[in-house]
Design an enzyme around this catalytic site. Structure first.
Site, short mmCIF file in Angstrom:
data_model
loop_
_atom_site.label_atom_id
_atom_site.label_comp_id
_atom_site.label_asym_id
_atom_site.label_seq_id
_atom_site.Cartn_x
_atom_site.Cartn_y
_atom_site.Cartn_z
N SER A 671 65.62 59.90 51.37
CA SER A 671 65.96 60.23 49.99
C SER A 671 67.40 60.73 49.90
O SER A 671 68.33 59.99 50.22
CB SER A 671 64.95 61.24 49.43
OG SER A 671 65.06 61.36 48.03
N ASP A 744 58.77 52.29 45.13
CA ASP A 744 59.35 53.63 44.99
C ASP A 744 59.34 54.05 43.53
O ASP A 744 59.86 53.36 42.66
CB ASP A 744 60.79 53.62 45.53
CG ASP A 744 61.36 55.02 45.72
OD1 ASP A 744 60.92 55.94 45.02
OD2 ASP A 744 62.25 55.17 46.57
N HIS A 778 57.81 56.42 47.26
CA HIS A 778 58.96 57.14 47.83
C HIS A 778 58.64 57.70 49.21
O HIS A 778 59.49 57.75 50.09
CB HIS A 778 59.38 58.26 46.88
CG HIS A 778 60.71 58.85 47.20
ND1 HIS A 778 61.87 58.11 47.22
CD2 HIS A 778 61.08 60.12 47.51
CE1 HIS A 778 62.90 58.89 47.54
NE2 HIS A 778 62.44 60.11 47.72
#
Length: 821
Positions: A671, A744, A778
């Site tokens: 991330s 995601d 994610h």
């Protein structure tokens, strides 16, 4: 003509061969066994303990799902991902079994009456803690179960199917004889057909009103989406008795909350309604807040707020109008709520940012103001009719206020005034108890005292959890106990505040956490109550050390250094993997505080970099990457400089210790850590390779702010462009592995971010590889995905780091630079 055709055919063959090379990993791969074991190991159970400390529920957790399970039908609507077959979340983590244990030394007894192949979740103790409730998810619905704690026997309650699309689908009634549930309406009809032929264009309009639009995902896109969302999210609020009898409360609707008053006479509901928004998720849709009597009669509509599409993009931003309705937990039936006084805009000057109002049953009088907050109101922790605690917070200054409130007079006084960045001054979390309504309130002791517990107990010697007694009248505290080396011990619950009896967990680097009962008054040896085995005994002996060092500007940094089992410095420096996630600070002193403990269990998870110590790497895990902007300075104005300086300091410390080979260092992150990785490879010569998972690389695609950056692209274009690896793709030649979940749903990290960045790097000849994991969001959950992720990372590191050729003088690694190796 024949020559032209031959050339065309040859060109097509070349194109086909490139396509095959670009997709050379057509099946899921298996990493080395030491890495694979970390994915396939059985999860350690969790626990839940009643407030009296009499019983513990041991929660047996499911292993990672398979890719076949993850690929089941899923709908993505209004910012929500749901399973249309069950009317619940599509990516839930389930419990597979429950065991009861009478503390301290009772035997573990399996709860009986559970369905075969149980998928349990949403566990709650009853108000009197004689029962536990939980749900079971089948292939077609979500059912409610209750288990008797004394006998361990479980049974299903009633026959209604629960609707968990928008969160926890039930709550106990205060008398413990039933529940307020959100059920799938019995007569909701057939699923509306998904419209494939539009009746017209999708139109959005703004007439001169400014409003920032964060890059939310899974939003509604057309009228067909609206119908689907309305169908699956609609629920009927009901009173469900333990005998299975039901009573409808209000009409079916898109219910985001339904909670009985502490005395059980009323139900507070929140209902989303049309017109729906295509710009924001469901929690910003128009919302109607109502109070019903327990028999289902509407008592009062408290508010009906419009869609909140223009909430300022800031941690200090807030919706306009009344928000956050809730019951006071210390009185029979009083609703309170908050309302911004600055339009929800932190840029507006205001002495009072929020006001809090209350309304007593029968809700016919005007609301009474009970609190005024100079910062954004954080909430109350209710105690009794003399004491409550209120919190306020302001992100821009990192200010946190805690005040003692007298609910009789609503007079306040400051208890704590501190920076919430300052971990060392964290006073801890107050102990709570269950009151006569079965609600949690402050566990107030004689003489105005309160036990304070801290989950971390941050200090200059590392995290050392503590228990203190705080006098609310004087503000003075006395430490009763603190975790001591060589163990890491953490309070989990107070079993008896007056007798100072706690439930704690204990762990050491080679000893996994287990639960203990500790009596602070008797100062006796703690009594062990669980015996969870070491999850990966084959990895015992891995070395761990918390290291401290400074970067060039004097900011103190920390990292957790992992070294392989049996490694000695005389063996020579090792190839190294640095893993980090940048954090922003307003104070260099706060940025330099120690984080973590060297005495915690070696959690060698498959998720970060620590797993690669099993592959012969030195690992600099959770390395400090603070981005500091003191006073009026913005942290991101010097983001790249601080980023490179922090990474360089970590490598230099490892080299000084003789364990890090400066010419064979990789960097990785997930991330915002992936964003960091790409920037480090772009703007320095410190690394041989990088691994970036699920990142964002082009900040013009998040133009209204990102992470904690509050300025828009148009206000600070140089900052956005300098910080965007995509805009600097021509500078980056270091090998970079990009991994991204195809599904995601994180704000800003669209899969397109990795796809476009890969294309840009490829066009400039960089060594790069893009791996898109099917069905993954994610975070990655499927067993096959995790195993393949580890295989990709290990293969990349082996090729470009561990087995990298020796650096030539003009291509040396371990120096700051612009990334031209």
């Amino acid at each position: 003509m024949q020559s032209v055709m031959k050339k065309l055919l040859f060109g097509l063959l070349l194109l086909g061969s490139h396509a095959l090379l670009a997709q050379d990993a057509a099946t899921y791969q298996m990493p080395p066994k030491a890495l694979a074991d970390l994915v396939t190991v059985a999860p350690t159970p969790g626990v839940s303990v009643d407030s009296k400390g009499q019983y513990m529920v041991i929660l047996e957790r499911a292993a990672n799902p398979t890719i076949a399970e993850l690929s089941q039908p899923e709908m993505r609507l209004a910012g929500v991902r749901l399973n249309p077959a069950t009317n619940g979340p599509s990516r839930a983590q389930y419990l597979t079994g429950l065991k009861l244990k009478k503390l301290p030394a009772g035997a573990e007894t399996a709860v009986t009456g559970l369905p075969a192949e149980a998928q349990l979740s949403y566990l709650q103790w009853s108000p009197d803690e004689t029962r536990i409730a939980f749900t079971n998810t089948t292939d077609g619905q979500i059912e409610l179960y209750v288990a008797d704690v004394a006998t361990g026997a479980a049974r299903r309650v009633g026959s209604v199917a629960l609707n968990a699309v928008l969160g926890t689908p039930y709550n106990w009634l205060p008398d413990g004889q039933g529940f307020i549930v959100r059920a799938v309406p019995a007569e909701r009809g057939a699923v509306p057909a998904a419209g494939r032929v539009p009746s017209g264009p999708t139109v959005q309009q703004n007439l001169g009103r400014s409003g920032q639009a964060p890059t939310y995902q899974d939003l509604l896109k057309n009228p067909s989406d609206e119908k689907q969302f309305n169908y699956y999210a609609t629920a009927q609020v009901m009173r469900l008795g333990l005998d299975g009898q039901t009573k409808a409360i209000g009409q079916p609707g898109i219910i985001t909350g339904a909670q009985a008053s502490p005395d059980g006479r009323f139900v507070l509901t929140e209902t989303v309604h049309a017109p729906f928004s295509y710009l924001v998720p469901v929690y910003r849709f128009p919302l109607r807040t109502e109070v019903f009597s327990i028999d289902g009669t509407l008592v009062k509509t408290l508010a009906d707020t419009p869609a909140q599409e223009n909430v300022p993009y800031s941690p200090d931003g807030a919706p306009t109008g009344p928000r956050d309705y809730a019951w006071r937990t210390d009185v029979p039936a009083t609703v309170f709520y908050t309302e911004a006084q600055d339009g929800g805009d932190p840029k507006q000057k205001a002495d009072i940012r929020d006001k809090v109002f209350a309304l007593d049953a029968p809700f016919t009088s005007a609301p009474q103001q009970i609190y005024a907050a100079q910062y954004r109101f954080g909430g109350f922790e209710w105690g009794d009719d003399k004491v409550a605690l209120a919190t306020e917070r302001w992100w821009q200054s990192r200010k946190s206020l805690t005040k003692v409130v007298n609910p009789r007079t609503w007079q306040t006084r400051v208890l704590f005034d501190r920076s919430y960045e300052d971990r060392y001054s964290d006073p801890g979390q107050p102990d709570t108890r269950r009151n006569q309504y079965g609600r949690d309130v402050l566990n107030l002791l004689p003489n105005g005292e309160l036990l304070m517990l801290n989950g971390t107990g941050a200090s200059s010697t590392g995290d050392r959890p503590f228990v203190r007694v705080l006098n609310l009248n004087t503000g003075q505290s006395k430490e009763l106990w603190r975790s001591e080396a060589p163990r890491f011990e953490r309070p989990v619950a107070v079993l008896d505040a007056r007798k100072r009896v706690l439930l704690t967990t204990q762990e050491q680097p080679d000893e996994n956490p287990n639960y203990y009962i500790r009596n602070l008054a008797k100062r006796s040896a703690p009594q062990r109550v669980t015996n969870f085995p070491h999850p990966y005994p084959q990895l015992k002996g891995i070395q761990k050390e918390q290291i401290r060092y400074k970067r060039a500007d004097g900011v103190e940094l920390t990292a957790m250094l992992y070294l392989p089992a049996g490694y000695k410095k005389s063996d020579g420096p090792l190839p190294t993997f640095l893993w980090a996630y940048p954090a922003e600070f307003k104070s260099a002193a706060a940025a330099g505080q120690v984080n973590g403990s060297p005495y915690q269990f070696n959690r060698i998870s498959y998720w970060g970099a620590a797993a690669f110590v099993t592959m012969g790497y030195a690992v600099l895990d959770n390395a400090s990457i603070p981005i500091v902007g003191e006073g009026s300075k913005e942290p991101n104005d010097t983001y790249v400089t601080q980023l490179v300086s922090s990474a360089q300091a970590a490598i230099e410390e490892g080299v000084r210790r003789g364990v890090v080979d400066a010419n064979r260092v990789a960097v990785g992150g997930h991330s915002y850590g992936a964003f960091m990785t790409a920037n480090l490879l772009t703007h320095s010569n410190l690394f041989r390779a990088g691994v970036a998972r699920s990142g964002a690389y082009n900040r013009t695609l998040t133009p209204f702010g990102f992470q904690n950056e509050q300025r828009t692209y148009w206000q600070a274009p140089d900052v956005y462009n300098t910080m965007s690896p995509f805009q600097n793709a021509d500078k980056m030649k270091t090998p970079l592995l990009l991994i991204h979940g195809e599904a995601d749903n994180n704000t800003g990290t669209f899969p397109m971010q990795s796809e476009r960045y890969y294309t840009a790097l490829k066009s400039y000849g960089a060594s790069t590889r893009l791996v898109l994991l099917p069905y993954e969001s994610h975070g990655y959950t499927a067993k096959e995905s995790l195993l393949h992720m580890l295989w990709e990372m290990n293969s990349w590191l082996d090729k470009f780091v561990k087995n990298a050729p020796a650096a030539t003088p003009d291509k040396s690694v371990g120096q700051a630079g612009n990334g031209t190796k």
